[in-house]
Structures are given as C-alpha cells and as structure tokens.
Design an enzyme around this catalytic site. Structure first.
Site, PDB file in Angstrom:
ATOM      1  CB  THR A 164      -0.904   0.015   1.249  1.00 30.60           C
ATOM      2  OG1 THR A 164      -1.667  -1.184   1.253  1.00 30.60           O
ATOM      3  CG2 THR A 164      -1.836   1.218   1.254  1.00 30.60           C
ATOM      4  CD  GLU A 248      -6.948   1.637  17.900  1.00 31.23           C
ATOM      5  OE1 GLU A 248      -7.750   0.704  18.148  1.00 31.23           O
ATOM      6  OE2 GLU A 248      -7.146   2.511  17.046  1.00 31.23           O
ATOM      7  CG  ASN A 377     -13.355 -11.313   6.908  1.00 29.52           C
ATOM      8  OD1 ASN A 377     -12.328 -10.713   7.250  1.00 29.52           O
ATOM      9  ND2 ASN A 377     -14.516 -10.702   6.764  1.00 29.52           N
ATOM     10  CD  GLU A 378     -13.059 -16.607   3.599  1.00 29.63           C
ATOM     11  OE1 GLU A 378     -12.149 -15.795   3.339  1.00 29.63           O
ATOM     12  OE2 GLU A 378     -14.263 -16.351   3.405  1.00 29.63           O
TER      13      GLU A 378
END
Lengths: 395, 373
Positions: A164, A248, A377-378
């Site tokens: 990114t 965080e 998410n898996e």
C-alpha cells in the site's frame, strides 16, 4: 465496569473532533479513505499537510514514551482515530505512526529509535510495508525475498506485493530471508528498514477495481541496505512482527466513518421525497437503517472492549480477528445499503449526477478490501475457532 | 413437467456459447476500461440473429421463444454482460413495435432493429419519477398534424447513439407511448455517465425540447400505457435476470479456476474447507437462479401473466448475483480486487442489476399486490 468517559476525555475528544472538522473543509473533491491519500497528487499533499497539523500538536506521538516526545495514552489515540475516521481526514501514517513506531519502541535499539522515530513524530517521513509476496500472503512465513550479507550491507533480491502506498512512501520496513537453511520457515527472517529511493527498488502499480492506485508490486534487484538498519536481531524478524500486536486494533476509525455515513443517509432520506412522502417514512428503509445502526453500535461497543483489553495488555489473540471480521463485514453491508437507498444514483461515478460526490459508488468497491486484507476473513475465523473457541487447529 | 431443454434450444445455446467465447473477449477492455461501446460488435450479433430472438421471421426475428432469449442472454453475459444489456434494449424496443405499431411500421422498423441498422432506447425514467409512472412529467401536446414532446429522461441506456427512442409521456392527463427518431430537432442527449459497472453501455439523459413527431408515432392509441410499460419491463426483467445468471456462472468458473491454482501451505486452496463452502454456496444459488429464470421465460412463452413471477425472479436473482460474485471475489483473496483478474468486473457488473429496471423495493410491491388473498 464503567462506560462513561472522564471530563478530561470528553474535552480532549472534542478537541480532536474540532480540529478534524476544520481539516475536512480543505479536503480535495472526491477524496475517499486510504485510497484518497495515495491515488492523486492532491490527495497526497493533503495527507502531508494534515500530518504537519497533527505533528505540531504532538498528536502523532500519542501513547509514546515521553523521552521520544510522547504524550497521552492509547485511549487518547483511540479518540483521535474516531475523529479522523468520522471526518475522513488523513494525516496519520498507518504504517509509520500506527505500526512501525510501536514496533520500534518495543524491539529496536536506541540508535534505531533515535534515528527513525523523530521523522515519524514530525510527519515528514512516510512509510510502506513490504511483507507479502506472490506466494506468501496469509502464509507470510513462506516469504522468499533473500538478503545476503556482504560486509556492512545486505544485498536484497525478490518481489513484494500488495504494498500500500509504496509509490508515495519515503521509506519501507521489510521482511527478508537471511537464513534459507533455518529448520523452521519462521526462523531466518529479518526485519529491516530502507529508503525507497535506494537503487534497485522498482515500484509498479496494481490498480484497484475502481481504477485507483493504492497497491503496488515492488521488485528488489540487488538493493543494498546497511546492516545497521536491522530492527531487532538478524534472523529474529518473525518475533519483531509479533510486537505489532501493540498496533491499535479497534478499527474505530472505520466505525466512526460508518456513523458519519448513517447520518448522511438519514439526512438524505429526510430530504428526499418519493410519491410525495419522505423516504424516511418508508418502513423498509427505516427498518434497514435501524438494523444498520444496531449493528454499528454493537461494533462500536466491541471496539471499545478491545481498546480496554489492549490498554491493560489483556487482549487475546483472537480479539483483533473478531473485531476485524465484524466491522469489516458490517462496512460492506453498509456500503450495500447506501447504494440501495440511492437507487440508480448509487452507481454513478463522480459527476453532476452523482450524490455525495459519488462516495457510495466508490465505497461499495473499497469496502470489500477489509474482508481480504491482512488475512482473509476465512483465516480470521480459523483463528477465532482455534484460539478463541478451542477447536482443533486447521489450515 | 419436463425440465429438459428442447433440441432446438440446446443447439441454440451451444451456438451462442461458441459465438460468445470466440467473438466477445476482444471487446472486454474496450467496454470496461475505455467505457466505450464497440459498434463493430453489432453486425456480428445481427448475423447470429441475436437482436430479435422471439420475433416473427417476417419482421426479421429468429422466430424462437423466450427461453431461447434467456439462454442467449446467459451465454453472452458469461463473457461480457454489457453486450447482453445492449441486446436487451433492442428486444424491449422491438417488442414495443411488435405489440403496438401498425403492420406497416412493424415491417419498416423491426427488421432494421433486428439487424441493428437502427439502435433503440427506452425512455421511461425521469429525474423525479424513479419507478413511479404517476410522477412522469414529460408531456405530449396534440397539434393539428403532430404531437409536441417536452421533458427530460434519465439513465437512458444506448441514448448517446440510438436511432429511435420509445418515449412515455403524459397526453391529456394519461400515459401514452411514442416512438421518436433521435435526429428530430429538439432531441438531445447529455454527456454519457461514468458508472460502477456494465461499462460501455452508454448511459445519459435525454432532453426533449419541442420535439415534433407525426401523429402515427403515437403507439397503440392515446393513454393507458402503464400496462405497456409493465409489459415492456417483463422483457427487461427476464433479460437482466438471465444476465445475472451468466455473471454467476462466470464467477463460479473463475473462482474454481483460481482455487485450483492458488497455492497455500503447499496445497491449492481448493482443498480448504472454507473454500469448499463458498463454492458450494455459489453453485447452489446459481442453480436456483437459473431455474427461476427458465421458469419465468417459460411462463412468458405460455402467455401467462408473468409480472409477479418476473418480479420474484428479478428480486431473487439480482440480489443473489451480488452475493455470488462477492463470494467469488472472496475466494480470490486480495487478488480479487486487482484489475488483472476478471472477478472484480463481475462483482461491479452484478451490483448494477439491483439498481436497474425497478429497485428491489418496487419488485416487492409488485409481488405483494399479486399474491392470493
């Protein structure tokens, strides 16, 4: 148990919100989220300007030790995340301020800290993360970028991906393999820092589905990095990455962004009439907005619980996974709701026909990324099942 | 009851599949990346007689049924959904001529539409109407030898380069339907819109300023054309539901292909149970959607009032397509969001269908009003 904020917290939170409200007025047209920082020159300049404002107030060092200019606590940092999230204001480098700085505090030598922390605190040096590789994503320890020591330098060769903002960042923190013969793949990895202008660094864009330039692939060809730029010990880089738990994890910035979107949608429904009646009187729309608000407050409460656990060093490994899955999937549902309420106008890109400057069209695409970035998410559900519920470990 | 396709339907399906796989891939980037309609595809589609599938051959049609129309839409959409959307508009406009024009007009216009010498667009939606026909503000005023049309139409597919437009307008307080050649004085379009998906199907506003049309351009007599609108939308809903099936089929195939080749912990992710579940859900929803579309097409072929059934189909299939294409992206992990993989285009295209031809809310209203009480 006490959900009430102290008077001091309320005052500080208000100050964060006031400053961000002012900064939001200077936001370039069409600026949205993280992609807004990196996609255009205007967005990047805005990101740097906001960073300067925050640095001047000492807000990029919230929760740092005082000897490095730190002030406040992790709770203060959370309030600031709420303010930047609500107003979609950049300026906090998620890689430098949120990820690298806590890592350096926990693991780096005094020399490294003295050299690199001041430019993070001043908002002058922006960072990117060079971790994932084409064949090392969720299985990060499979990384193969090599660093061979030659005198006082490492010579690095390999390819990184999903980096990114690498095309904008000034410096990078990278994971490289320094011992290919280690008995476990987690061993033999080193965490080091280098200037993105070093010869041999080539950055190519990976365009996002909306055409935006956020992600990159980075090729490293005989990149020479001083040995003194190693964080922690050589071959001990995997342990350094684990200290990122200090990062965080509440996701409160995204949650506050959703609060803002709900408010925008409610205003739109109050002002827009269909068949002579405000949309706000439509039972289906009311019900869906109410459901979204309930989910959002559940996510908010979950996030505060994570912050509380984190501030007391009691956060379990699966807590961050839980909040990531819940708030990430909620964000995708919220974007879906926004496009549905706006109807055909929800699919128009930025133009005179687009509502909210085309925000929901863009958000519908951007909201997906939370469900696959930083471990799909898996993978997160596997972590929750394994660590959280005690189910057998599976791939 | 017989769930098999007939031999002609099956042969037609194979023929269209072969055509789509061979001819359409070069147009993907032109439409999606450049947001431009490739007009060179028109003669190819016309040669396959894909612009007038259910119309009588004497008007240039293929003389097939609506099941065949759905099959063609599925096969075309698997490769490039916006081309199917363009075909849909030709069918909607052609169907209006078929049902409401004079024999002379049908013989003049329908062959040109079926051969794509003339491209049609359909003008119902306005800035303030959305899906509510009572809110139409476009007006038609009768003069001695013509009708004069004034108003603005919004989200009109094909409009920037269409040759003829079916325009709904209020005439003497009731909804009437006109066809309007787009080169008539007073007819103009705005710049085409940039949009999320189905890119390349050019979309714009149409401005009608004192557009004069001959009296024979009033289709099917004065007033009462709300039913014509609903009927036209059944073709639209059938086509776009079929397009969603094509997108879901493509998503499933792409997800399987990716899962078979993407290695994770030394084995393809296809071996992971989390991936099995996503693929199984995708396949199940795809099959349910496919049979809903076939059934809706069958009912239309039987001449059974299918407004409710098409609303059910549209409601279920369009929202299911969004889910299935999203799961296809999820199987791809972070690579799913990259322009280098087909799945992100399918994800964006799928979302469009929820928002077109009446929102999901309108479909629910249409269904509930037709439930047995």
């Amino acid at each position: 148990m006490d959900f009430k904020l102290t008077d001091e917290h309320v005052k500080l939170r208000k100050e964060f919100f006031n400053v961000c409200e002012e900064l939001a007025k200077k936001r370039p047209e069409g600026f949205t989220g993280l992609e807004g920082c990196y996609d255009t020159d205007e967005g990047w300049a805005y990101h740097l300007d906001c960073a300067k404002v925050f640095a001047k107030r000492g807000w990029l060092t919230l929760g740092w030790p005082e000897e490095y200019g730190g002030q406040g606590t992790i709770m203060d940092k959370v309030f600031m995340s709420e303010a930047t999230g609500y107003y979609d204001v950049p300026g906090v480098d998620i890689f430098g301020v949120d990820m690298l700085a806590p890592t350096l505090h926990a693991t780096a030598s005094q020399e490294i800290k003295r050299e690199f922390l001041p430019s993070i605190a001043s908002g002058e040096r922006m960072w990117c993360e060079l971790w994932s590789e084409p064949n090392a994503g969720s299985d990060l320890a499979a990384l193969s970028t090599s660093a061979v020591r030659q005198g006082d330098e490492y010579v690095i060769n390999g390819q990184k991906i999903w980096s990114t903002g690498a095309h904008r960042a000034h410096w990078a923190f990278a994971l490289v393999r320094t011992d290919p013969n280690a008995d476990r793949k987690q061993k033999g990895i080193t965490f080091l820092l280098f200037d993105m202008k070093t010869p041999g660094v080539t950055v190519n864009p990976i365009l996002y589905m909306d055409g935006g330039h956020l992600y990159n692939e980075v090729f490293l060809d005989d990149v020479r990095v001083p040995v003194k730029n190693v964080v922690g010990e050589e071959n001990q880089g995997w342990g350094v990455t684990q200290t990122l738990a200090a990062f965080e994890r509440s996701n409160l910035g995204a949650i506050m962004g959703m609060h803002r979107q709900i408010e925008e949608l409610v205003n739109y429904c109050n002002e827009t009439k269909v068949k002579g009646e405000p949309l706000a009187k439509n039972p289906l729309i009311r019900s869906r907005l109410a459901k979204a608000a309930c989910d959002l407050w559940a996510a908010h409460a979950l996030a505060y619980r994570i912050v509380d656990a984190q501030s007391r060093n009691e956060m379990a490994a699966f807590d961050a996974s839980a909040v990531k899955v819940f708030s990430g999937e909620l964000q995708a549902r919220m974007a879906q709701l926004g496009t549905e309420i706006l109807g055909p106008y929800g699919q128009v890109k930025h133009s005179r026909w687009a509502l909210f400057e085309g925000f929901f069209e863009k958000w519908y695409q951007q909201s997906f990324i939370l469900n696959v970035a930083m471990g799909t998410n898996e993978i997160q559900r596997n972590i929750i099942s394994w660590y959280g519920l005690g189910l057998p470990r599976m791939k | 009851m017989d769930f098999n396709l007939t031999a002609p339907q099956e042969a037609f399906q194979k023929e269209v599949r072969k055509f789509a796989e061979a001819e359409l891939p070069p147009f993907v980037d032109i439409m999606d990346k450049e947001n431009r309609f490739p007009h060179e595809v028109r003669p190819k589609l016309a040669e396959m007689n894909l612009y007038g599938i259910p119309f009588d051959p004497k008007y240039g049609g293929a003389g097939a049924d609506h099941v065949s129309l759905a099959l063609a839409q599925i096969e075309i959409s698997k490769i490039l959904a916006p081309v199917a959307m363009h075909m849909q508009l030709q069918h909607v406009v052609g169907d209006r001529f078929n049902k409401l024009a004079t024999e002379e007009q049908k013989l003049e216009w329908m062959p040109q539409i079926c051969e794509a010498q003339k491209v049609g667009c359909f003008g119902f939606t306005e800035p303030d109407t959305g899906s509510n026909p009572k809110m139409i503000k476009t007006t038609a005023v009768e003069e001695a030898d013509c009708y004069v049309l004034n108003g603005t139409k919004r989200f009109i597919t094909n409009a920037p380069w269409a040759d003829v437009m079916c325009v709904f307008a209020k005439l003497e307080g009731d909804i009437s339907l006109f066809f309007v050649e787009t080169d008539r004085p007073g007819f103009s379009t705005t710049a085409k819109m940039e949009k999320l998906g189905l890119r390349g199907t050019d979309l714009s506003d149409v401005i009608l300023e004192d557009v004069r049309v001959p009296k024979d351009h009033l289709m099917g007599g004065k007033g009462g054309k709300f039913d014509a609108l609903k009927d036209a939308m059944t073709i639209g809903k059938l086509c776009l539901s079929a397009q969603c099936v094509g997108l879901m089929q493509a998503s499933l195939e792409e997800a399987i292909k990716y899962a078979m080749t993407r290695m994770h912990f030394d084995e393809p992710i296809y071996e992971l149970q989390a991936i099995h579940w996503l693929l199984a859900e995708m396949a199940s929803r795809l099959e349910a959607s496919r049979w809903l579309v076939y059934r809706a097409a069958f009912l239309k072929d039987q001449g059974i009032d299918s407004i409710k059934d098409l609303a059910i189909t549209k409601l279920f299939v369009t929202s299911t397509a969004v889910d299935v294409c999203r799961w296809g992206m999820q199987v791809h992990g972070a690579y799913g969001i990259s322009k280098e993989y087909k799945i992100e285009r399918l994800f964006r295209d799928a979302k469009m269908y929820e928002l077109l031809e009446g929102t999901s809310e309108i479909q629910r209203e249409l269904i509930v009003r037709r439930l047995p009480r």
